[in-house]
Write a protein that holds these residues in place. Structure first.
Motif, PDB file in Angstrom:
ATOM      1  N   ILE A 203       1.129   4.297  -2.636  1.00  0.00           N
ATOM      2  CA  ILE A 203       0.828   5.678  -2.228  1.00  0.00           C
ATOM      3  C   ILE A 203       1.991   6.600  -2.638  1.00  0.00           C
ATOM      4  CG2 ILE A 203       0.523   7.178  -0.196  1.00  0.00           C
ATOM      5  CD1 ILE A 203      -0.913   4.738   1.139  1.00  0.00           C
TER       6      ILE A 203
ATOM      7  N   VAL B 200      -4.933   6.363   3.831  1.00  0.00           N
ATOM      8  CA  VAL B 200      -3.782   6.830   3.045  1.00  0.00           C
ATOM      9  C   VAL B 200      -2.951   7.818   3.865  1.00  0.00           C
ATOM     10  CG1 VAL B 200      -3.072   8.118   0.987  1.00  0.00           C
ATOM     11  CG2 VAL B 200      -4.893   6.413   0.824  1.00  0.00           C
TER      12      VAL B 200
ATOM     13  N   GLN C  85       0.938   7.176   4.916  1.00  0.00           N
ATOM     14  CA  GLN C  85       1.982   8.092   4.423  1.00  0.00           C
ATOM     15  C   GLN C  85       2.950   8.448   5.546  1.00  0.00           C
ATOM     16  OE1 GLN C  85      -0.471  11.375   3.052  1.00  0.00           O
ATOM     17  NE2 GLN C  85       1.047  11.689   1.421  1.00  0.00           N
TER      18      GLN C  85
ATOM     19  N   CYS D 279       0.848  -1.203   0.000  1.00  0.00           N
ATOM     20  CA  CYS D 279       0.000   0.000   0.000  1.00  0.00           C
ATOM     21  C   CYS D 279       0.880   1.248   0.000  1.00  0.00           C
ATOM     22  CB  CYS D 279      -0.867   0.052   1.257  1.00  0.00           C
ATOM     23  SG  CYS D 279      -2.270  -1.024   1.228  1.00  0.00           S
TER      24      CYS D 279
ATOM     25  N   ARG E 181      -7.846   8.038  -5.522  1.00  0.00           N
ATOM     26  CA  ARG E 181      -8.174   6.608  -5.354  1.00  0.00           C
ATOM     27  C   ARG E 181      -8.122   5.862  -6.686  1.00  0.00           C
ATOM     28  NH1 ARG E 181     -12.818   9.222  -5.876  1.00  0.00           N
ATOM     29  NH2 ARG E 181     -14.683   8.269  -6.760  1.00  0.00           N
TER      30      ARG E 181
ATOM     31  N   VAL F 247      -4.685  -0.052  -2.837  1.00  0.00           N
ATOM     32  CA  VAL F 247      -5.191   0.516  -1.574  1.00  0.00           C
ATOM     33  C   VAL F 247      -6.709   0.337  -1.512  1.00  0.00           C
ATOM     34  CG1 VAL F 247      -5.494   2.659  -0.261  1.00  0.00           C
ATOM     35  CG2 VAL F 247      -3.304   2.160  -1.335  1.00  0.00           C
TER      36      VAL F 247
END
Ligand code: HEM
Length: 419
Positions: free
Chosen positions: A261, A384, A388, A257, A276, A282
């Protein structure tokens, strides 16, 4: 005298064992109910899902139960649920009006309201307003926690004088109190036509409809706001908790993921909902979290608005209908890996995100969750943003992670503690 009363009581109880409760003609089959208690003693009040699975194996995808003296039909699997909620949606759009919560809400608002013009107007108003205020914009964090724990019990178990129910009842009665203060403040500070939030929009709507037969009024607004707070609080926070635990216990999923990202955002710190589309993996992970955790396993109970059919059975008007969404989310034949956490359930051979028809955590048809869009956006932005910035790791001292779900109207995992 006391002996006579006890004897009479025992006699009535014994009699109730022998008098058969008759199911309506061509009604779905099911276990034999007792008088007054119905089939309640055959269901585990802590988690009836296993019992529903057992009854499904015995009677098929559509079977009936007596919840006390009320007949209820349980629908399992994609086919039965879609026939009722999508193909014949208007016939199944009623809500039960004999439970504690609906008494408190007096059938007003959306969630507990029957399928009538007031429900339609309020649903249309709310969907439009949520779209205008929420979708496509960054979310602010909320500090509202009134709705927590309100729905963590089956409404039908109110038949018993349980402490929990007294607690829920009192909580529900006190819930609207902060709302009336907020409403007074809004009325004092608003500028008509320049809405700041949903309450201002509602007040504008009340002004517009002041002359006619409007269903918009203060009490309806109070119920609507409470419903949105309750429906949108536990659902989202429990899904986030579930996401965190699955990401911690599947580091390779978390790493993949984060890689996606980083590739998509290319150093940008702010993520938007539009991103998205480029984050197929994700999306698959978030959907898989929702599938495996079936947040609202039995949806909200429906009621038939007229005599209708289901998979060849006849259901009279007023029958309580329970859509077992968890049965669809784990249905064999609908998923590549029905019983394990695996984002591949939402990826095709090319690694692209696909949403199978059986993905119904928000239910389906005209009563489908009206916060679905908002919920999707919240889940995406939250997951997300966290990935991050942080790496989530299950601590070595934490023992074996507990992935078992605590059953409730809203299902959840045990609370997690950060170390
Ligand atoms: C992960 C998050 C969520 C899940 C899984 C979820 C799921 C559901 C389900 C299964 C229903 C019952 C539909 C039916 O009766 O068949 C429902 C109804 C509803 N939900 Fe949600 N929900 C979520 C988030 C939200 C949010 C964020 C809001 C509002 C801000 C919301 C507002 C509502 C309302 C008002 C209804 C009643 C709809 C009606 O009766 O017409 N939900 N939701």
């Amino acid at each position: 005298m006391l002996g006579l009363v006890v004897l009479l009581g025992v006699f009535i109880l014994l009699l109730s064992f022998f008098i058969r409760v008759r199911r309506p003609k061509n009604f779905p089959p099911g276990p034999r109910p007792w008088h007054i208690l119905g089939n309640l003693l055959q269901l585990d009040p802590v988690n009836p899902l296993k019992d529903l699975e057992r009854l499904k194996r015995c009677y098929g995808n559509v079977f009936s139960l007596y919840i006390g003296s009320w007949p209820a039909v349980v629908m399992n699997g994609l086919e039965a649920i879609c026939e009722a909620l999508v193909t014949r949606s208007e016939n199944y759009a009623g809500r039960q009006n004999h439970n504690m919560i609906s008494h408190i809400f007096e059938g007003k608002g959306i969630f507990m309201a029957n399928y009538d013009s007031s429900w339609r107007e309020h649903r249309r108003f709310t969907v439009t307003t949520l779209k205008n205020f929420g979708l496509g914009k960054q979310l602010k964090s909320s500090d509202g926690t009134w709705g927590e724990q309100v729905f963590d019990t089956l409404p039908t178990l109110q038949l018993f004088p349980l402490t929990k129910h007294v607690e829920v009842y009192l909580t529900c009665l006190t819930l609207p109190l902060p709302f009336w203060n907020i409403l007074t403040q809004h009325k004092g500070s608003r500028v008509a036509g320049e809405a700041r939030d949903l309450i201002d929009c509602y007040l504008d709507q009340m002004d517009k409809a002041a002359d006619g037969d409007s269903t918009f009024n203060d009490t309806q607004m109070g119920n609507l706001i409470l419903e949105l707070v309750m429906a949108g609080t536990d659902t989202i926070s429990n899904t986030h908790r579930s996401a965190m635990l699955h990401l911690m216990t599947n580091q390779h999923v978390q790493d993949r993921c984060r890689k996606e990202i980083e590739e998509v955002l290319e150093g940008r710190t702010d993520v938007s909902f539009e991103d998205r589309h480029a984050m197929q993996y994700v999306q698959a992970v978030i959907n898989e979290v929702q599938r495996i955790g079936y947040t609202i396993p039995l949806a909200a109970f429906h009621t038939t608005c007229k005599d209708t059919q289901l998979c060849g059975y006849q259901l009279p008007k007023g029958t309580m209908v329970i859509p077992n969404l968890s049965s669809v989310l784990h249905e064999e034949g609908q998923w590549k890996f029905p019983h394990e956490f695996n984002p591949e359930n939402f990826l095709n051979d090319k690694g692209e995100f696909v949403k199978p028809e059986a993905f119904l955590p928000f239910s389906a048809g005209i009563c489908v969750c009206l916060g679905e869009g908002l919920a999707r956006m919240e889940l995406f932005l939250f997951v997300v943003t966290l990935l991050q910035r942080f790496q989530f790791v299950w601590p070595e001292t934490g023992g074996v992670p507990d992935l078992s779900l605590i059953f409730g109207t809203v299902c959840c995992l045990n609370p997690l503690h950060t170390l």
